[in-house]
Design an enzyme around this catalytic site. Structure first.
Site, short mmCIF file in Angstrom:
data_model
loop_
_atom_site.label_atom_id
_atom_site.label_comp_id
_atom_site.label_asym_id
_atom_site.label_seq_id
_atom_site.Cartn_x
_atom_site.Cartn_y
_atom_site.Cartn_z
N PRO A 2 64.15 113.67 65.28
CA PRO A 2 63.31 113.07 66.30
C PRO A 2 63.96 113.10 67.68
O PRO A 2 65.03 112.54 67.88
CB PRO A 2 63.12 111.62 65.82
CG PRO A 2 63.38 111.68 64.36
CD PRO A 2 64.42 112.75 64.19
N GLU A 3 63.32 113.79 68.60
CA GLU A 3 63.72 113.76 70.00
C GLU A 3 62.64 112.98 70.75
O GLU A 3 61.79 112.35 70.11
CB GLU A 3 63.87 115.20 70.55
CG GLU A 3 64.91 116.02 69.76
CD GLU A 3 65.10 117.44 70.29
OE1 GLU A 3 64.90 117.67 71.49
OE2 GLU A 3 65.45 118.33 69.49
N HIS A 95 66.15 107.00 49.64
CA HIS A 95 66.85 106.78 50.92
C HIS A 95 66.16 105.77 51.83
O HIS A 95 66.26 105.86 53.05
CB HIS A 95 67.04 108.09 51.68
CG HIS A 95 67.71 109.16 50.87
ND1 HIS A 95 69.01 109.05 50.43
CD2 HIS A 95 67.24 110.34 50.39
CE1 HIS A 95 69.31 110.13 49.74
NE2 HIS A 95 68.26 110.92 49.69
N ARG A 114 70.11 111.43 55.75
CA ARG A 114 71.43 111.81 56.25
C ARG A 114 72.19 110.65 56.88
O ARG A 114 73.33 110.81 57.29
CB ARG A 114 71.31 112.97 57.23
CG ARG A 114 70.98 114.27 56.50
CD ARG A 114 70.81 115.44 57.44
NE ARG A 114 69.63 116.20 57.08
CZ ARG A 114 69.23 117.31 57.67
NH1 ARG A 114 69.91 117.79 58.68
NH2 ARG A 114 68.16 117.93 57.26
N ARG A 158 76.65 118.59 89.30
CA ARG A 158 77.36 118.98 88.08
C ARG A 158 77.59 120.47 88.15
O ARG A 158 76.81 121.20 88.75
CB ARG A 158 76.52 118.62 86.86
CG ARG A 158 76.17 117.14 86.78
CD ARG A 158 77.34 116.32 86.28
NE ARG A 158 77.64 116.64 84.92
CZ ARG A 158 77.21 115.93 83.87
NH1 ARG A 158 76.48 114.87 84.06
NH2 ARG A 158 77.53 116.29 82.65
#
Length: 279
Positions: A2-3, A95, A114, A158
């Site tokens: 998930p982003e 899980h 995970r 940057r």
DNA sequence: ACGCCCGCCTGTAAGC
DNA sequence: TGCTTACAGGCGGGCG
């Protein structure tokens, strides 16, 4: 994984259906998902008997605010899912680490194979004072419009490669490996271009590509890939993966110029791009 | 300051 | 077919 678009999809769905709900009980199993609290009691007692008043998001973090002024923070890591269960008797998915039961019936279950994801409770002030990862987050690309001139100044300040910069949560919040590749394709820029080398036209293109790619992904309820198993709160996948231009398309024809999409390993992560279209 | 590597994890898939 | 190994990556920490 998930982003921003996936977390935003989860946020919108939760907002529709959990605000005003009161938490009856919280059950945690294992030690991985709730790891910032000294003891589990501290976590569960801050949630139990409180009502949800809002659901917001900062970058990839989901923030569920309670009537106690505490905030339940969820980070999904690689494989976290938050499932809205209508019938408490539904069998537990493998899980399942945290089960939040509402007094009105129904549950929210945090499932995470995970275990890179986590949940914790902090105060509203704690979001900016006590949790560095949240306090240091960069701007949210969909939270208001930034002038491309300001964005350009940030890029100039940057001297780093574009892809790692897009993935730096302190620079801009919410972009991971997958959307970084999609945004860079949309902008026609290579992952290894230096952030201080962009022309003003390229700066505008990058900014626009970032906003549009993430917005489009939200419209299609995020991306679900074979091994990453993103699921929304109803257990359904997203649809945006079929519209990917480069990610997970190694060897396939570029949708724009038909040359094969290239995959490179950088810092142990896959990067997909079109060597023709991205300069 | 930056880039890269490691460790944390488990399910999937490729390789023998 | 079945075992072993490689791979996927968000993110903090460490190193050069």
């Amino acid at each position: 994984m998930p982003e921003l678009p996936e977390v935003e999809t989860i946020r919108r769905d939760l907002e529709k259906d959990t605000i005003g709900k009161k938490i009856k009980s919280v059950v945690v199993s294992g030690t991985r998902s709730v790891r910032r609290h000294e003891n589990l009691e501290d976590f569960t007692s801050k949630l139990e008997s409180h009502k949800i008043v809002s659901v917001s998001r900062k970058g990839k973090y989901l923030l569920i605010k309670l009537d106690s002024k505490d905030v339940l923070v969820t980070h999904f890591g690689m494989s976290g899912q938050l499932l809205r269960i209508k019938n408490n008797k539904e069998p537990m998915e493998k899980h399942t680490h945290v089960v939040i039961t509402f007094t009105q019936g129904g549950q929210l279950r945090f499932v995470d194979p995970r275990t890179f994801g986590e949940m914790f409770v902090t105060t509203e002030e704690g979001l900016t004072d006590e949790v560095p990862e949240l306090a240091h987050l960069g701007f949210d690309p969909l939270d208001g419009i930034m002038s491309w001139i300001a964005f350009g100044r940030m890029l100039q300040a940057r001297k780093t490669k574009l892809k790692p910069l897009l993935m730096d949560q302190e620079f801009v919040a919410g972009i991971g490996n997958m959307y970084a590749d999609e945004i860079l394709f949309a902008a026609g820029l290579r992952h290894d271009r230096s952030s201080d080398s962009l022309t003003s036209q390229e700066i505008r293109r990058l900014y626009r590509s970032m906003v549009e790619t993430l917005s489009d992904a939200i419209k299609h309820r995020g991306s679900s890939l074979a091994d990453e198993q993103y699921k929304d709160i109803f257990g359904d996948g997203g649809e945006f993966q079929s519209l990917h231009k480069v990610y997970d398309r190694e060897g396939e024809a570029c949708r724009r110029c038909r040359s094969p999409i290239v995959r490179e390993k950088l810092a142990g992560r896959s990067t997909f791009f079109c060597a023709q279209c991205q300069v």
